[in-house]
Design a protein around this motif. Sequence first.
Motif, short mmCIF file in Angstrom:
data_model
loop_
_atom_site.label_atom_id
_atom_site.label_comp_id
_atom_site.label_asym_id
_atom_site.label_seq_id
_atom_site.Cartn_x
_atom_site.Cartn_y
_atom_site.Cartn_z
N ILE A 136 0.81 -1.21 0.00
CA ILE A 136 0.00 0.00 0.00
C ILE A 136 0.85 1.27 0.00
O ILE A 136 0.41 2.33 -0.43
N VAL A 137 2.10 1.19 0.48
CA VAL A 137 2.95 2.38 0.51
C VAL A 137 4.03 2.35 -0.58
O VAL A 137 4.81 3.29 -0.70
N ARG A 138 4.06 1.28 -1.38
CA ARG A 138 5.04 1.21 -2.45
C ARG A 138 4.62 2.08 -3.63
O ARG A 138 3.46 2.08 -4.04
N LYS A 139 5.58 2.79 -4.19
CA LYS A 139 5.35 3.55 -5.41
C LYS A 139 5.81 2.77 -6.64
O LYS A 139 5.41 3.09 -7.75
N VAL A 140 6.68 1.77 -6.43
CA VAL A 140 7.22 0.99 -7.54
C VAL A 140 6.42 -0.30 -7.68
O VAL A 140 5.77 -0.76 -6.75
N GLY A 141 6.48 -0.89 -8.86
CA GLY A 141 5.73 -2.12 -9.12
C GLY A 141 6.50 -3.35 -8.72
O GLY A 141 7.31 -3.33 -7.79
N LYS A 142 6.26 -4.45 -9.44
CA LYS A 142 6.92 -5.70 -9.13
C LYS A 142 8.42 -5.59 -9.36
O LYS A 142 8.86 -5.08 -10.40
N GLY A 143 9.17 -6.10 -8.43
CA GLY A 143 10.62 -6.06 -8.53
C GLY A 143 11.23 -6.14 -7.15
O GLY A 143 10.53 -6.20 -6.14
N SER A 144 12.54 -6.15 -7.10
CA SER A 144 13.26 -6.32 -5.83
C SER A 144 14.04 -5.07 -5.49
O SER A 144 14.59 -4.39 -6.37
N ILE A 145 14.09 -4.80 -4.19
CA ILE A 145 14.75 -3.60 -3.65
C ILE A 145 16.06 -4.01 -3.00
O ILE A 145 16.15 -5.06 -2.35
N GLY A 146 17.06 -3.20 -3.19
CA GLY A 146 18.36 -3.48 -2.58
C GLY A 146 19.05 -2.21 -2.12
O GLY A 146 18.56 -1.09 -2.34
N PHE A 147 20.18 -2.38 -1.47
CA PHE A 147 21.00 -1.24 -1.06
C PHE A 147 22.46 -1.62 -1.21
O PHE A 147 22.83 -2.80 -1.17
N ALA A 148 23.29 -0.62 -1.40
CA ALA A 148 24.74 -0.80 -1.44
C ALA A 148 25.39 0.34 -0.67
O ALA A 148 25.07 1.50 -0.91
N ILE A 149 26.27 -0.02 0.25
CA ILE A 149 26.98 0.98 1.05
C ILE A 149 28.48 0.73 0.88
O ILE A 149 28.98 -0.33 1.26
N ALA A 150 29.14 1.69 0.29
CA ALA A 150 30.60 1.61 0.17
C ALA A 150 31.24 2.30 1.36
O ALA A 150 30.80 3.37 1.77
N GLY A 163 19.19 -2.97 -12.78
CA GLY A 163 18.48 -2.10 -11.84
C GLY A 163 18.75 -0.64 -12.08
O GLY A 163 19.47 -0.24 -13.01
N LYS A 164 18.17 0.19 -11.22
CA LYS A 164 18.41 1.63 -11.29
C LYS A 164 18.41 2.20 -9.87
O LYS A 164 17.63 1.78 -9.01
N PRO A 165 19.32 3.15 -9.61
CA PRO A 165 19.35 3.79 -8.29
C PRO A 165 18.05 4.58 -8.07
O PRO A 165 17.55 5.22 -8.98
N MET A 166 17.54 4.51 -6.85
CA MET A 166 16.33 5.25 -6.50
C MET A 166 16.42 5.68 -5.04
O MET A 166 17.02 5.00 -4.21
N LYS A 167 15.79 6.81 -4.74
CA LYS A 167 15.69 7.24 -3.36
C LYS A 167 14.55 6.49 -2.67
O LYS A 167 13.59 6.05 -3.32
N LEU A 168 14.65 6.37 -1.35
CA LEU A 168 13.56 5.75 -0.60
C LEU A 168 12.25 6.48 -0.82
O LEU A 168 11.18 5.87 -0.92
N THR A 169 12.33 7.81 -0.89
CA THR A 169 11.11 8.60 -1.08
C THR A 169 10.54 8.44 -2.49
O THR A 169 9.39 8.81 -2.74
N GLU A 170 11.33 7.90 -3.43
CA GLU A 170 10.82 7.58 -4.76
C GLU A 170 10.18 6.20 -4.81
O GLU A 170 9.30 5.95 -5.64
N MET A 171 10.60 5.33 -3.88
CA MET A 171 10.07 3.96 -3.88
C MET A 171 8.88 3.79 -2.94
O MET A 171 8.04 2.92 -3.15
N PHE A 172 8.81 4.63 -1.89
CA PHE A 172 7.79 4.45 -0.87
C PHE A 172 7.12 5.78 -0.53
O PHE A 172 7.75 6.84 -0.58
N ARG A 173 5.87 5.70 -0.14
CA ARG A 173 5.18 6.85 0.45
C ARG A 173 5.46 6.83 1.95
O ARG A 173 5.13 5.87 2.64
N ILE A 174 6.09 7.89 2.44
CA ILE A 174 6.48 7.94 3.85
C ILE A 174 5.94 9.24 4.43
O ILE A 174 6.70 10.18 4.73
#
Length: 554
Positions: free
Chosen positions: A379-393, A450-461
């Motif tokens: 209900i709070v996702r802005k993106v459709g089907k797919g997987s979310i990830g993160f990378a921290i260098a 994939g493509k880089p996205m902000k959390l605020t682009e992927m979710f309604r917060i």
Amino acid sequence: MSDDFSAEIYDAIVVGSGANGGVAAKELSERGLKVLVLEAGSAVDPQADLGHPVQDMAKRFYNLAISGRQSYQAMHPGYWKTNPDLFVDEKDNPYTTPPDRPFSWIRGRQVGGKSLTWGGITLRLSDYEFKAASRDGHEQDWPIEYADLAPYYSKLERFFQVRGDRDGLAQLPDGDYQPTIPLTPGELHLKQVVETKWPDRKLIASRGFGLNKSTRSAAWPSSSSQGSSLHVAIETGNVTLKSDAVVSHVIFDPDTHKATGVEYIDRTNKTTHRVFGRTIILCASTIESVRILLHSTARYRSGGLVDRSGMLGRFLMDHVSTSTFFFIPGLQPPAKPFALSGCDSFFIPCFVNLESQTEDFLRGYGIWGGVQRFDLPGIVRKVGKGSIGFAIAHGEVLPRFDNRIQLSEDVVDAWGIPVPHIECAWSDNEQRMLAHMHAQIDETIAVAGGKPMKLTEMFRIPLFSELVSKMEHTMSFSAPPGYYIHEVGGARMGTDPTNSVVNPHNQCWDAPNLFVTDGACWPSSGWQSPTLTEMAVTARACAFIAEEIGKGGF
């Protein structure tokens, strides 16, 4: 002033009860030494203080909207995963920085320290880190090498039952591991595309603790001091634990210049006390240990600690870091996210040519991340089907004389103790490394589809969008120093009293029964998560202390 526990002169006084203090108490008490552990914060009740997400969220609202006591702490993601009381009250515990050089000091003052909030990643350093200066000429090597710590690494990994694979990488030595947690399907996809495109690159399962929550039979997380080393130490019957003891400084004999004890202030009633020991071991965390040492010098008290090298407080480091969230469309998400922990994640080590540096920056970095390990309801996702990830260098910061800790001339904490004044900034080397990090992360995400996205682009917060946007802005190119909570340096280890604060056994050169074993003693930072190495350094120093006391030393 009263002298608590004065009927006994302890074999060792350990300052700090976190990851390093717990190991020090365990190693010494198991050898029969009588140990006093001093902790600046309060005791924690696992039933009352752990595992209450609704209560924790209410506390965060109060701290952010009303009290204003945790502004720096709230900017860190870890603050939102646990009880905010496990992070310091910034009004009672202030510090200062130059206006144009912020430092995000993320702290925990309670029995167990930051071991109650750390991620549980345990990586060994290699001689590429211990002897980096011999390779590139910047500053100086550690006075010890990998072989000196290897047996202590192994002992700790077996004790903590660290999980991991034996990957055979020279830049990330293998350990004595329990079976690892498998990678997620999304991470296996990432591994396949990364290792196909870059045959010299490996994506491996991370190494560390598995996800561990409090239960009735195991109230403390196994990664915490109370759930492991400190518990074992107290069970020996040789350890006295004193919480609410804010250490001001070390006490010295005016004739011998040896340390005789420490002075502390009771956290709640603010009375002053002294305790005495044959050895003093500072495990209070990097900046706190340096603060105690600085407040123990001759500048602040007659007959105080001598710093012949002029290095005390110098060469402060943290890992330079940046983070990116990403979305891989079409990659089937799991029914529910997989766990995220020290070993429930992946690493890509290490982005640097180890033998002949070919990039335009010195030293190296690694990328930690996860795919399919977190999500929010549809209900709070802005993106459709797919997987979310993160990378921290996160990468190695060069030791620089100008990055330093001093004591403030006019600001004190709630107990009247001068607070640290922290001056730390990234150099051109770190800026070039950051540019490389961003390029490599973006290319890695792209080859995975994939493509880089902000959390605020992927979710309604809606409730936290402003705060999340501020956090994302903070991390847009790099986090400020301190943010990654891997600070080291300030009382570096070396070969001579003219180039260091402590010797290869972690003894202060001019007070050989005063030891500094936490991150403060590091001459360089490496790129790996530091906690395992800090604990190995502590275990090694404690073996030396026990041997010397057994021979009648100190």
